[in-house]
Design an enzyme around this catalytic site. Sequence first.
Site, mmCIF file in Angstrom:
data_model
loop_
_atom_site.group_PDB
_atom_site.id
_atom_site.type_symbol
_atom_site.label_atom_id
_atom_site.label_comp_id
_atom_site.label_asym_id
_atom_site.label_seq_id
_atom_site.Cartn_x
_atom_site.Cartn_y
_atom_site.Cartn_z
ATOM 1 N N ASP A 1 70.973 -31.734 46.695
ATOM 2 C CA ASP A 1 71.068 -32.588 47.881
ATOM 3 C C ASP A 1 70.600 -31.821 49.120
ATOM 4 O OD1 ASP A 1 73.134 -30.790 48.018
ATOM 5 O OD2 ASP A 1 74.739 -32.287 48.148
ATOM 6 N N ASP B 1 82.643 -20.585 45.457
ATOM 7 C CA ASP B 1 82.216 -20.179 46.799
ATOM 8 C C ASP B 1 83.365 -19.552 47.591
ATOM 9 O OD1 ASP B 1 83.405 -22.672 46.714
ATOM 10 O OD2 ASP B 1 82.060 -23.609 48.155
#
Length: 445
Positions: A212, A288
């Site tokens: 994306d 992350d």
Amino acid sequence: MRKIGCDRRCLFLIAAAVAFFYIQMRLFATQSEYADRLAAALESENRCTSQSRLLIDQISIHQTKIVSLEEQNRRQTEECRQLKALLDDLERKGVQKVVDKSQVPVAAVVIMACNRADYLERTIESILKYQSSVASKYPLFVSQDGSDPSVRSKAMSYDQLMYIQHLDSEPVQTERPGEIIAYYKIARHYKWAMDQLFYKHNFSRVIILEDDMEIAPDFFDYFEAGAALLDKDKSIMAVSSWNDNGQKQFVHDPYELYRSDFFPGLGWMLTKSIWDELSPKWPKAYWDDWLRLKENHKGRQFIRPEVCRTYNFGEHGSSLGQFFQQYLQPIKLNNVKVDWKAKDLSYLTKDNYTKHFADIVRKAKPVHGTDAVLKAYNIEGDVRIQYRDQPDFEWIARQFGIFEEWKDGIPRTSFKGVVVFRYQTTRRIFLVGPDSLRQLGIEDA
């Protein structure tokens, strides 16, 4: 007397006859009972024999089926082995097609995809717009997690990239109730894809994108300059194309780069040596945030730009649109073609950067008081505002509209506790932590 003796003998004989008759009746009854039991036993034995024969027949049938299934499994295993060998051969040929043997790649570029074919197409088109001229330096991969047919079809419709697929049938066990399973699947996919690119295809660097994202015109030149920094300075853990506070109102200079103690993600490059360290202990989920823990980055830092080199348009995805309207949609994607080869980036090395950054912070005008935001608005040059602790930082950040979030004691984008962003004009605002000036070697009068 003789008559009495005769009567006694008759009575005795009658009694004996009755007793004999009784005994015979009992004996007959017992014999009948034993005969019935024997008949029942024989019937039961016949029934058991019949059942045993039936069971033996069933076992024989099942053994035949087992032998057949074992043979079928052996054939399928062999077919799978041959198919895997064929797929490996096709993958090698595919990699050879996208990798120029005469050119050592700067980095493999991988788009992490799952089930958003429309997003994937937009991302691929954005990348190919700038990658085609440097394809030999940046071989392009799409790694799909799962088997969504539209994603697979879309990826394989491009000859300019190599498609790889992660199929994982192992059930996901979340560590806490109510967690989103997708974050666990994403972490597995990331590990698999990077293992493939670093160990199977032997790339020295990998740039990770998601399905994306759009990229800036100087995306590849930026990462080529970043690769030189990674090789030169082992205190740099990764190079990112992202600035969490990269919204249009907070950025100005497309040439400015920073070191940060906070992992930015969203379009980043790492080396094989770093992956050698991370792969064996890769987390089950939230990879992350895991990279943002001090125990994992171990004091190493990240390069980030002031103006983002990636734009995230993914309003719909695993994060359910979290932060999209406020922080992602307003991001400014760089539109300036920077000549990074001509730029001297030596100021970003560990030995130089602290002094370089300290000089900039030192020149900023200190602003104090509860109306610090208003004062900063009315000052022409750079401004620095000191915060006392995390709640105080969050209050100040909220006034300006930048990210308030911290991870493991570190604010987003910060270096030595200092968060920098532009405000209204080209002026820079430095939010300075309680120990930041000491860490930077600034004696603040």
